[in-house]
Structure formats: structure tokens, C-alpha cells
Design a protein around this motif. Sequence first.
Motif, short mmCIF file in Angstrom:
data_model
loop_
_atom_site.label_atom_id
_atom_site.label_comp_id
_atom_site.label_asym_id
_atom_site.label_seq_id
_atom_site.Cartn_x
_atom_site.Cartn_y
_atom_site.Cartn_z
N ILE A 76 65.39 26.47 -21.33
CA ILE A 76 66.00 26.95 -20.08
C ILE A 76 65.54 28.35 -19.68
N GLU A 77 64.78 29.03 -20.54
CA GLU A 77 64.41 30.41 -20.23
C GLU A 77 62.89 30.64 -20.30
N ASN A 78 62.41 31.52 -19.45
CA ASN A 78 61.04 32.02 -19.54
C ASN A 78 61.08 33.42 -20.16
N TYR A 79 59.99 33.78 -20.82
CA TYR A 79 59.92 35.14 -21.33
C TYR A 79 58.57 35.77 -20.99
N GLU A 80 58.56 37.08 -21.01
CA GLU A 80 57.37 37.85 -20.66
C GLU A 80 57.29 39.02 -21.62
N LEU A 82 66.41 33.27 -17.12
CA LEU A 82 66.61 31.84 -16.92
C LEU A 82 65.51 31.31 -16.01
N LYS A 83 65.03 30.08 -16.26
CA LYS A 83 64.04 29.49 -15.38
C LYS A 83 64.63 29.37 -13.98
N PRO A 84 63.77 29.46 -12.95
CA PRO A 84 64.28 29.49 -11.57
C PRO A 84 65.17 28.28 -11.22
N GLU A 85 64.89 27.13 -11.85
CA GLU A 85 65.66 25.94 -11.50
C GLU A 85 67.00 25.86 -12.24
#
Lengths: 80, 80
Positions: free
Chosen positions: B72-76, B10-13
Motif C-alpha cells: 500500500i505504500e511507495n518509498y523514496e 501511501l500509494k495514490p490509489e
Amino acid sequence: MARVVVDVMLKPEILDPQGQAIARKLPQMGYDGVVAVRQGKRFEVELEGEADEEALERVGQIAESLLANPVIENYEIRVI
Amino acid sequence: MARVVVDVMLKPEILDPQGQAIARKLPQMGYDGVVAVRQGKRFEVELEGEADEEALERVGQIAESLLANPVIENYEIRVI
């Protein structure tokens, strides 16, 4: 303050229907070349102090008792 | 054959009630020293061929469209 990652994956011998569903869907979406997908969980644990041996030992206990189900899942702890 | 990991958080915010529930439970279980926990997903994607630039580009598209919700999410993506 240190951050530790706990990766939790189903053991290789345990079926992963979520991952299989994703892998099956990909060719229909036009993505070829993926043989298999397995889905697990990733926890980011922020520690008050340093990630020393004692703290990592504690994170291991937390993983065993709360984050993973050791009967069907393996976990791996990494400091990031 | 190559294996690629896609970490989705989830994104930090964005609030993470699952992680918060775990963090709140820890002191009751006798584990102190954990400031915060965030829970995400980890996918292991097995590729037919090599993890070259083109394959990783394709895994990025798969992550965007199927594994993560980019709102709402970041990925790596990592080759392992």
C-alpha cells in the motif's frame, strides 16, 4: 495548483523510541552499518493556487497549529 | 558518516483518512486554499560509512522489509 511538503521531525534533544526500536531491530535482521534511525512525519499539502509567499506563510501557520507540536518537533516546508 | 532520508507515502490509489481529516479541519480553522493533504512517514537513517551504491541498496531492502508496506505504500530514498 502547487504542492508543498511539510517535514516534521522530533527535535534532536527529544528521545525517539520508534526510531530506536527500528535501529535496534536491524542487526537482528542482518542489516549492519546503521548507526541511528529517527522517525518523523511527512505531509503533502496541495494548494489551490500558487505557492507564493502568502501561501507558504499560511502553510507555516498550519504546520505550527495542526501538523507539528512546536514544543517537541521541528518542521520544514519545501515546494516540490 | 552519511544521512539518508526514506520518505514513505501511501500509494495514490489508497485512501488516506488522516490526511483527509486534516484537510477537512482547515477551513474550520480559517485556512482556505488547501485542496488536499496526504500524510506519510519520514525516516532519517544514519549510516556508519558512506552512502555508496551498496549502502543505498541495503537501505532499499530495509525500506521494503521494515519501513514501508510495499502493498500500500511507495518509498523514496534520498541522500541529504
